[in-house]
Design a protein around this motif. Structure first.
Motif, PDB file in Angstrom:
ATOM      1  N   ALA A  26     -54.181  -8.469  -9.622  1.00 62.20           N
ATOM      2  CA  ALA A  26     -54.829  -7.256  -9.832  1.00 62.20           C
ATOM      3  C   ALA A  26     -56.244  -7.691 -10.450  1.00 62.20           C
ATOM      4  O   ALA A  26     -57.444  -7.259 -10.329  1.00 62.20           O
ATOM      5  CB  ALA A  26     -54.241  -6.090 -10.340  1.00 62.20           C
ATOM      6  N   VAL A  27     -56.014  -8.320 -11.630  1.00 64.08           N
ATOM      7  CA  VAL A  27     -57.016  -8.950 -12.391  1.00 64.08           C
ATOM      8  C   VAL A  27     -58.070  -9.695 -11.648  1.00 64.08           C
ATOM      9  O   VAL A  27     -59.173  -9.440 -11.775  1.00 64.08           O
ATOM     10  CB  VAL A  27     -56.496  -9.844 -13.811  1.00 64.08           C
ATOM     11  CG1 VAL A  27     -57.673 -10.151 -14.616  1.00 64.08           C
ATOM     12  CG2 VAL A  27     -55.643  -8.838 -14.514  1.00 64.08           C
ATOM     13  N   LYS A  28     -57.297 -10.527 -10.845  1.00 66.51           N
ATOM     14  CA  LYS A  28     -58.251 -11.343  -9.912  1.00 66.51           C
ATOM     15  C   LYS A  28     -59.171 -10.476  -9.113  1.00 66.51           C
ATOM     16  O   LYS A  28     -60.604 -10.901  -9.034  1.00 66.51           O
ATOM     17  CB  LYS A  28     -57.497 -12.388  -9.231  1.00 66.51           C
ATOM     18  CG  LYS A  28     -58.018 -13.363  -8.357  1.00 66.51           C
ATOM     19  CD  LYS A  28     -57.204 -14.434  -7.831  1.00 66.51           C
ATOM     20  CE  LYS A  28     -58.118 -15.479  -6.963  1.00 66.51           C
ATOM     21  NZ  LYS A  28     -58.417 -15.136  -5.706  1.00 66.51           N
ATOM     22  N   VAL A  29     -58.787  -9.586  -8.455  1.00 65.88           N
ATOM     23  CA  VAL A  29     -59.563  -8.948  -7.497  1.00 65.88           C
ATOM     24  C   VAL A  29     -60.501  -8.143  -8.285  1.00 65.88           C
ATOM     25  O   VAL A  29     -61.703  -7.649  -7.819  1.00 65.88           O
ATOM     26  CB  VAL A  29     -58.361  -7.915  -6.630  1.00 65.88           C
ATOM     27  CG1 VAL A  29     -59.035  -6.832  -5.957  1.00 65.88           C
ATOM     28  CG2 VAL A  29     -57.628  -8.723  -5.597  1.00 65.88           C
ATOM     29  N   VAL A  65     -59.141   4.556 -14.516  1.00 66.18           N
ATOM     30  CA  VAL A  65     -57.935   4.285 -13.823  1.00 66.18           C
ATOM     31  C   VAL A  65     -56.996   3.504 -14.408  1.00 66.18           C
ATOM     32  O   VAL A  65     -57.187   2.178 -15.178  1.00 66.18           O
ATOM     33  CB  VAL A  65     -58.395   3.621 -12.615  1.00 66.18           C
ATOM     34  CG1 VAL A  65     -57.128   3.770 -11.629  1.00 66.18           C
ATOM     35  CG2 VAL A  65     -59.575   4.178 -11.701  1.00 66.18           C
ATOM     36  N   PHE A  66     -55.777   3.445 -14.503  1.00 67.29           N
ATOM     37  CA  PHE A  66     -54.544   2.711 -15.097  1.00 67.29           C
ATOM     38  C   PHE A  66     -54.051   2.207 -13.609  1.00 67.29           C
ATOM     39  O   PHE A  66     -53.821   3.088 -12.608  1.00 67.29           O
ATOM     40  CB  PHE A  66     -53.663   3.638 -15.524  1.00 67.29           C
ATOM     41  CG  PHE A  66     -53.969   4.116 -16.852  1.00 67.29           C
ATOM     42  CD1 PHE A  66     -53.977   3.158 -17.954  1.00 67.29           C
ATOM     43  CD2 PHE A  66     -54.295   5.497 -17.095  1.00 67.29           C
ATOM     44  CE1 PHE A  66     -54.038   3.810 -19.297  1.00 67.29           C
ATOM     45  CE2 PHE A  66     -54.793   5.914 -18.629  1.00 67.29           C
ATOM     46  CZ  PHE A  66     -54.641   5.021 -19.552  1.00 67.29           C
ATOM     47  N   ILE A  67     -53.523   0.891 -13.950  1.00 72.40           N
ATOM     48  CA  ILE A  67     -52.813   0.273 -12.921  1.00 72.40           C
ATOM     49  C   ILE A  67     -51.307   0.124 -13.670  1.00 72.40           C
ATOM     50  O   ILE A  67     -51.383  -0.755 -14.768  1.00 72.40           O
ATOM     51  CB  ILE A  67     -53.356  -1.070 -12.453  1.00 72.40           C
ATOM     52  CG1 ILE A  67     -54.450  -0.649 -11.389  1.00 72.40           C
ATOM     53  CG2 ILE A  67     -52.229  -1.740 -11.477  1.00 72.40           C
ATOM     54  CD1 ILE A  67     -55.007  -1.859 -10.716  1.00 72.40           C
ATOM     55  N   GLY A 123     -47.546  -5.307  -4.779  1.00 71.74           N
ATOM     56  CA  GLY A 123     -48.698  -5.165  -4.041  1.00 71.74           C
ATOM     57  C   GLY A 123     -49.943  -5.067  -5.041  1.00 71.74           C
ATOM     58  O   GLY A 123     -50.798  -3.891  -4.989  1.00 71.74           O
ATOM     59  N   ALA A 124     -50.070  -6.087  -6.111  1.00 75.58           N
ATOM     60  CA  ALA A 124     -51.189  -5.521  -7.068  1.00 75.58           C
ATOM     61  C   ALA A 124     -52.495  -5.794  -6.526  1.00 75.58           C
ATOM     62  O   ALA A 124     -53.584  -5.090  -7.240  1.00 75.58           O
ATOM     63  CB  ALA A 124     -50.762  -6.835  -8.297  1.00 75.58           C
ATOM     64  N   GLU A 125     -52.702  -6.347  -5.413  1.00 71.80           N
ATOM     65  CA  GLU A 125     -53.982  -6.613  -5.028  1.00 71.80           C
ATOM     66  C   GLU A 125     -54.557  -5.312  -4.434  1.00 71.80           C
ATOM     67  O   GLU A 125     -55.596  -4.832  -4.631  1.00 71.80           O
ATOM     68  CB  GLU A 125     -53.929  -7.676  -3.774  1.00 71.80           C
ATOM     69  CG  GLU A 125     -54.063  -9.197  -4.237  1.00 71.80           C
ATOM     70  CD  GLU A 125     -52.798  -9.729  -3.812  1.00 71.80           C
ATOM     71  OE1 GLU A 125     -51.739  -8.725  -3.959  1.00 71.80           O
ATOM     72  OE2 GLU A 125     -52.268 -10.722  -3.882  1.00 71.80           O
ATOM     73  N   ASN A 126     -53.607  -4.516  -3.792  1.00 70.82           N
ATOM     74  CA  ASN A 126     -54.035  -3.272  -3.165  1.00 70.82           C
ATOM     75  C   ASN A 126     -54.251  -2.425  -4.250  1.00 70.82           C
ATOM     76  O   ASN A 126     -55.041  -1.317  -4.251  1.00 70.82           O
ATOM     77  CB  ASN A 126     -52.934  -2.815  -2.367  1.00 70.82           C
ATOM     78  CG  ASN A 126     -53.283  -3.223  -0.664  1.00 70.82           C
ATOM     79  OD1 ASN A 126     -54.086  -3.847  -0.517  1.00 70.82           O
ATOM     80  ND2 ASN A 126     -52.414  -2.668   0.062  1.00 70.82           N
ATOM     81  N   ALA A 132     -60.596   0.294  -7.361  1.00 75.60           N
ATOM     82  CA  ALA A 132     -61.989   0.101  -7.174  1.00 75.60           C
ATOM     83  C   ALA A 132     -62.686   1.392  -6.327  1.00 75.60           C
ATOM     84  O   ALA A 132     -63.698   1.772  -6.398  1.00 75.60           O
ATOM     85  CB  ALA A 132     -62.121  -1.276  -6.657  1.00 75.60           C
ATOM     86  N   GLU A 133     -61.791   1.555  -5.196  1.00 71.61           N
ATOM     87  CA  GLU A 133     -62.401   2.711  -4.571  1.00 71.61           C
ATOM     88  C   GLU A 133     -62.575   4.012  -5.089  1.00 71.61           C
ATOM     89  O   GLU A 133     -63.232   4.720  -5.084  1.00 71.61           O
ATOM     90  CB  GLU A 133     -61.249   2.989  -3.353  1.00 71.61           C
ATOM     91  CG  GLU A 133     -61.431   1.860  -2.182  1.00 71.61           C
ATOM     92  CD  GLU A 133     -60.229   1.886  -1.096  1.00 71.61           C
ATOM     93  OE1 GLU A 133     -60.398   0.978  -0.243  1.00 71.61           O
ATOM     94  OE2 GLU A 133     -59.483   2.746  -1.052  1.00 71.61           O
ATOM     95  N   ILE A 134     -61.400   4.268  -6.227  1.00 74.38           N
ATOM     96  CA  ILE A 134     -61.688   5.518  -6.960  1.00 74.38           C
ATOM     97  C   ILE A 134     -62.912   5.361  -7.783  1.00 74.38           C
ATOM     98  O   ILE A 134     -63.812   6.330  -7.908  1.00 74.38           O
ATOM     99  CB  ILE A 134     -60.557   5.575  -7.938  1.00 74.38           C
ATOM    100  CG1 ILE A 134     -59.274   5.961  -7.025  1.00 74.38           C
ATOM    101  CG2 ILE A 134     -60.730   6.724  -9.075  1.00 74.38           C
ATOM    102  CD1 ILE A 134     -57.681   5.665  -7.733  1.00 74.38           C
TER     103      ILE A 134
END
Ligand code: RP5
Length: 170
Positions: A26-29, A65-67, A123-126, A132-134
């Motif tokens: 997720a950090v990479k994306v 946003v939180f992941i 699914g960390a990339e999604n 990002a969409e938010i």
């Protein structure tokens, strides 16, 4: 004078450093999309007070946003969601016991009133793309970067040599 780091917009938190190989995707994306983020390992079970402190201070520090990723008895995303009305995206971490199905069910089966938007196991990339969409709802420049990424993804399939015989298709 040293330049200040831009404030993180996405707060990524997981239950253990052993989750980092998944969460770093997720950090990479987010990095590719030029979205500042931060990554912490703060277990909801082992360090609940620190987790609540992190969540409580996040919005005033710029996070929108939180992941949240966790494995097994994966309560972390739900605990984060319980303490904020910022959106929370849950990432079920794969486990050796049940392949991550345990994590998925722990995260997705939230009680009515406290949502966690749950992505696929690992699914960390999604999760990053959804974050990002938010953010893109109120950031036109980010929206353009996201659209460009989506278009490049589509082109890479259309240009795949294995699909050469389909190029005449509409
Ligand atoms: C969960 O327990 C963590 O999210 C991790 O997926 C799992 C195992 O943690 P460690 O024992 O590797 O620290 O809380």
């Amino acid at each position: 004078m040293a330049e200040l780091e831009p404030a993180a917009r996405v707060g990524i938190v997981c239950g253990s450093r052993s989750d980092f190989p998944i969460m770093e995707k997720a950090v990479k994306v987010l990095g590719e999309l030029e979205i500042p983020c931060e990554l912490h390992a703060i277990s909801a079970h082992r360090a609940p007070d620190l987790l609540l402190h992190f969540v409580g201070k996040a919005e005033e520090r710029g996070i929108r946003v939180f992941i949240a990723g966790a494995g097994g008895a994966a309560h972390l995303p739900g605990v984060v969601a319980a303490k904020t009305i910022l959106p929370v995206i849950g990432v079920p971490i794969p486990t050796q016991v049940a392949g991550g199905l345990d994590s998925l069910l722990s995260i997705v089966q939230m009680p009515r009133g406290i949502p966690v938007a749950t992505v696929a196991i690992g699914g960390a990339e999604n999760a990053a793309l959804l974050a990002a969409e938010i953010l893109a709802l109120s950031d036109a420049s980010l929206r353009r970067r996201l659209q460009a990424r989506r278009d490049a993804q589509t082109r890479s399939i259309e240009d795949d040599e294995a699909n050469a015989d389909l190029r005449e298709a509409p």
